[in-house]
Design a protein around this motif. Structure first.
Motif, PDB file in Angstrom:
ATOM      1  N   HIS A   1       8.801 -15.634   9.095  1.00 25.00           N
ATOM      2  CA  HIS A   1       9.160 -14.861   7.913  1.00 25.00           C
ATOM      3  C   HIS A   1       8.486 -15.499   6.703  1.00 25.00           C
ATOM      4  CE1 HIS A   1      11.429 -12.385   5.230  1.00 25.00           C
ATOM      5  NE2 HIS A   1      12.281 -13.331   4.840  1.00 25.00           N
ATOM      6  N   ALA A   2       8.098 -14.675   5.729  1.00 26.62           N
ATOM      7  CA  ALA A   2       7.484 -15.171   4.497  1.00 26.62           C
ATOM      8  C   ALA A   2       8.413 -14.925   3.317  1.00 26.62           C
ATOM      9  CB  ALA A   2       6.139 -14.483   4.256  1.00 26.62           C
TER      10      ALA A   2
ATOM     11  N   LEU B   1      12.934 -16.267  -3.384  1.00 24.52           N
ATOM     12  CA  LEU B   1      12.934 -14.818  -3.539  1.00 24.52           C
ATOM     13  C   LEU B   1      12.590 -14.237  -2.176  1.00 24.52           C
ATOM     14  CD1 LEU B   1      12.718 -15.824  -6.492  1.00 24.52           C
ATOM     15  CD2 LEU B   1      11.291 -13.832  -6.960  1.00 24.52           C
ATOM     16  N   ASP B   2      13.458 -13.343  -1.679  1.00 28.43           N
ATOM     17  CA  ASP B   2      13.430 -12.959  -0.275  1.00 28.43           C
ATOM     18  C   ASP B   2      13.634 -11.450  -0.162  1.00 28.43           C
ATOM     19  OD1 ASP B   2      13.763 -12.807   2.483  1.00 28.43           O
ATOM     20  OD2 ASP B   2      15.378 -14.287   2.570  1.00 28.43           O
TER      21      ASP B   2
ATOM     22  N   VAL C   1       0.850  -1.184   0.000  1.00 25.53           N
ATOM     23  CA  VAL C   1       0.000   0.000   0.000  1.00 25.53           C
ATOM     24  C   VAL C   1       0.889   1.238   0.000  1.00 25.53           C
ATOM     25  CG1 VAL C   1      -1.720   1.295   1.309  1.00 25.53           C
ATOM     26  CG2 VAL C   1      -1.844  -1.208   1.212  1.00 25.53           C
ATOM     27  N   ASP C   2       0.677   2.118  -0.989  1.00 24.10           N
ATOM     28  CA  ASP C   2       1.460   3.362  -1.077  1.00 24.10           C
ATOM     29  C   ASP C   2       2.961   3.085  -1.069  1.00 24.10           C
ATOM     30  OD1 ASP C   2      -0.883   4.884  -1.118  1.00 24.10           O
ATOM     31  OD2 ASP C   2      -0.957   4.970   1.071  1.00 24.10           O
ATOM     32  N   GLY C   3       3.341   1.963  -1.723  1.00 25.27           N
ATOM     33  CA  GLY C   3       4.764   1.649  -1.818  1.00 25.27           C
ATOM     34  C   GLY C   3       5.389   1.160  -0.539  1.00 25.27           C
ATOM     35  N   LYS C   4       4.573   0.646   0.394  1.00 27.69           N
ATOM     36  CA  LYS C   4       5.080   0.155   1.671  1.00 27.69           C
ATOM     37  C   LYS C   4       4.522  -1.234   1.953  1.00 27.69           C
ATOM     38  CE  LYS C   4       5.270   4.831   3.632  1.00 27.69           C
ATOM     39  NZ  LYS C   4       4.798   5.721   4.723  1.00 27.69           N
ATOM     40  N   GLY C   5       5.285  -2.025   2.715  1.00 25.79           N
ATOM     41  CA  GLY C   5       4.800  -3.346   3.087  1.00 25.79           C
ATOM     42  C   GLY C   5       5.852  -4.131   3.838  1.00 25.79           C
ATOM     43  N   ASP C   6       5.445  -5.289   4.363  1.00 25.76           N
ATOM     44  CA  ASP C   6       6.405  -6.165   5.028  1.00 25.76           C
ATOM     45  C   ASP C   6       6.625  -7.415   4.192  1.00 25.76           C
ATOM     46  OD1 ASP C   6       4.094  -7.577   5.495  1.00 25.76           O
ATOM     47  OD2 ASP C   6       4.327  -7.686   7.672  1.00 25.76           O
ATOM     48  N   CYS C   7       7.225  -8.454   4.769  1.00 26.63           N
ATOM     49  CA  CYS C   7       7.696  -9.583   3.975  1.00 26.63           C
ATOM     50  C   CYS C   7       6.607 -10.244   3.142  1.00 26.63           C
ATOM     51  CB  CYS C   7       8.401 -10.610   4.862  1.00 26.63           C
ATOM     52  SG  CYS C   7       7.409 -11.299   6.212  1.00 26.63           S
ATOM     53  N   GLU C   8       5.444 -10.507   3.745  1.00 24.72           N
ATOM     54  CA  GLU C   8       4.415 -11.193   2.965  1.00 24.72           C
ATOM     55  C   GLU C   8       3.828 -10.295   1.875  1.00 24.72           C
ATOM     56  OE1 GLU C   8       2.333  -9.575   6.646  1.00 24.72           O
ATOM     57  OE2 GLU C   8       4.063 -10.881   6.348  1.00 24.72           O
ATOM     58  N   ASP C   9       3.803  -8.983   2.110  1.00 26.35           N
ATOM     59  CA  ASP C   9       3.305  -8.067   1.089  1.00 26.35           C
ATOM     60  C   ASP C   9       4.239  -8.042  -0.117  1.00 26.35           C
ATOM     61  OD1 ASP C   9       1.426  -7.487   3.061  1.00 26.35           O
ATOM     62  OD2 ASP C   9       2.513  -5.730   3.760  1.00 26.35           O
ATOM     63  N   LEU C  10       5.553  -8.071   0.138  1.00 25.85           N
ATOM     64  CA  LEU C  10       6.510  -8.122  -0.961  1.00 25.85           C
ATOM     65  C   LEU C  10       6.418  -9.456  -1.703  1.00 25.85           C
ATOM     66  CD1 LEU C  10       7.682  -5.682   0.769  1.00 25.85           C
ATOM     67  CD2 LEU C  10       9.895  -6.305  -0.212  1.00 25.85           C
ATOM     68  N   VAL C  11       6.165 -10.535  -0.981  1.00 25.88           N
ATOM     69  CA  VAL C  11       5.971 -11.837  -1.625  1.00 25.88           C
ATOM     70  C   VAL C  11       4.769 -11.792  -2.565  1.00 25.88           C
ATOM     71  CG1 VAL C  11       5.222 -14.207  -1.192  1.00 25.88           C
ATOM     72  CG2 VAL C  11       7.104 -13.250   0.121  1.00 25.88           C
ATOM     73  N   LEU C  12       3.667 -11.240  -2.093  1.00 30.94           N
ATOM     74  CA  LEU C  12       2.465 -11.148  -2.923  1.00 30.94           C
ATOM     75  C   LEU C  12       2.729 -10.316  -4.176  1.00 30.94           C
ATOM     76  CD1 LEU C  12      -0.124 -10.578  -0.059  1.00 30.94           C
ATOM     77  CD2 LEU C  12      -0.083 -12.562  -1.599  1.00 30.94           C
ATOM     78  N   GLU C  13       3.482  -9.234  -4.030  1.00 32.95           N
ATOM     79  CA  GLU C  13       3.788  -8.377  -5.168  1.00 32.95           C
ATOM     80  C   GLU C  13       4.705  -9.075  -6.166  1.00 32.95           C
ATOM     81  OE1 GLU C  13       3.657  -5.073  -7.661  1.00 32.95           O
ATOM     82  OE2 GLU C  13       2.360  -5.685  -5.988  1.00 32.95           O
ATOM     83  N   LYS C  14       5.708  -9.785  -5.674  1.00 36.81           N
ATOM     84  CA  LYS C  14       6.608 -10.523  -6.572  1.00 36.81           C
ATOM     85  C   LYS C  14       5.843 -11.581  -7.347  1.00 36.81           C
ATOM     86  CE  LYS C  14      10.605  -9.720  -3.599  1.00 36.81           C
ATOM     87  NZ  LYS C  14      11.558 -10.281  -2.618  1.00 36.81           N
ATOM     88  N   LYS C  15       4.975 -12.286  -6.661  1.00 32.63           N
ATOM     89  CA  LYS C  15       4.192 -13.323  -7.326  1.00 32.63           C
ATOM     90  C   LYS C  15       3.276 -12.700  -8.377  1.00 32.63           C
ATOM     91  CE  LYS C  15       1.348 -17.397  -6.378  1.00 32.63           C
ATOM     92  NZ  LYS C  15       0.823 -18.316  -5.330  1.00 32.63           N
TER      93      LYS C  15
ATOM     94  N   MET D   1       5.007 -20.982  -8.123  1.00 35.30           N
ATOM     95  CA  MET D   1       5.388 -19.933  -7.171  1.00 35.30           C
ATOM     96  C   MET D   1       4.558 -20.059  -5.906  1.00 35.30           C
ATOM     97  SD  MET D   1       5.964 -16.714  -9.723  1.00 35.30           S
ATOM     98  CE  MET D   1       4.321 -16.823 -10.427  1.00 35.30           C
ATOM     99  N   LEU D   2       5.213 -20.426  -4.829  1.00 32.02           N
ATOM    100  CA  LEU D   2       4.509 -20.815  -3.613  1.00 32.02           C
ATOM    101  C   LEU D   2       4.917 -19.931  -2.447  1.00 32.02           C
ATOM    102  CD1 LEU D   2       5.114 -24.642  -4.046  1.00 32.02           C
ATOM    103  CD2 LEU D   2       3.185 -23.285  -4.920  1.00 32.02           C
ATOM    104  N   ILE D   3       3.940 -19.271  -1.841  1.00 37.98           N
ATOM    105  CA  ILE D   3       4.211 -18.511  -0.630  1.00 37.98           C
ATOM    106  C   ILE D   3       4.611 -19.497   0.461  1.00 37.98           C
ATOM    107  CG2 ILE D   3       3.280 -16.903   1.073  1.00 37.98           C
ATOM    108  CD1 ILE D   3       1.312 -15.963  -1.096  1.00 37.98           C
TER     109      ILE D   3
END
Length: 210
Positions: free
Chosen positions: A149-150, A163-164, A109-123, A136-138
């Protein structure tokens, strides 16, 4: 300093650390495959359940069969590029800082997030580029500090890669030092399977065809 996969990693699919652009130009060499072995069915993370309630279309896709990525040097370079892009573009903040709650899964959201949010975006970005979603598996792990950690695990014909958000280097799962807890099933994103900490070590199979 941003680290990239090395020439040797692309040539032997083992070690890492040179420019992504060079990765796309390097030949492959045969090697044995290190793959995570899935265990019994287990519960989905509560954050995934919440995400699916809010984004049902993104959780509805099921497949009759598992798929993997054919890991050419170009395919590896694509994975590395997306990992670096998202890590650079998204400011990493906790859910508590961003939403006022301990756990909340969403696209950044608004260019911010934590580990799982970055995972969702990469996927999401990799799916848009044509990478099969079944590969591609979370994945939930315990990191080097023992914290939850995700990460995104990518199933390939040369092993399971990670991807981390902690690193721009794309590694084989057993090179991370993490304890692997559970991840999505390849045929149903809402079904999760245990990974037993990865305690059995790499599952070695025959060399794939080049």
């Amino acid at each position: 300093m941003v680290r990239f996969a090395s020439w040797f990693f692309i040539a032997a699919f083992g070690m890492a650390g040179i420019a992504v652009e060079a990765a796309a130009q390097q030949p492959q060499q045969p090697r044995r495959v290190a793959s995570l072995a899935a265990g019994a069915a287990t519960s989905a993370p509560i954050g995934w359940v919440q995400f699916c309630n809010e984004n049902p279309v993104d959780c509805a896709q099921r497949s009759p069969a598992a798929r993997s990525v054919t890991l050419t040097s170009a395919a590896f370079a694509q994975l590395a590029r997306i990992n670096v892009q998202v890590n650079r573009e998204i400011q990493q903040v906790t859910d508590l800082e961003l939403f006022g709650v301990e756990e909340y899964w969403t696209y950044p959201v608004d260019g911010k997030g934590d580990c799982e949010d970055l995972v969702l975006e990469k996927k999401r970005r990799l799916i848009a580029l044509g990478v099969p979603r079944e590969a591609m598996l979370i994945t939930v792990v315990r990191d080097l500090n023992g914290d939850g950690h995700a990460i995104l695990t990518v199933v390939t014909d040369r092993g399971d890669y990670v991807l981390d958000n902690f690193t721009n280097e794309v590694k084989l799962w057993h090179e991370t030092g993490y304890r692997f807890i559970k991840r999505q099933s390849q045929t149903d994103p809402n079904q999760w399977v245990s990974l037993n900490g990865g305690a059995a070590g790499p599952q070695l199979v025959a060399n794939p065809r080049r």
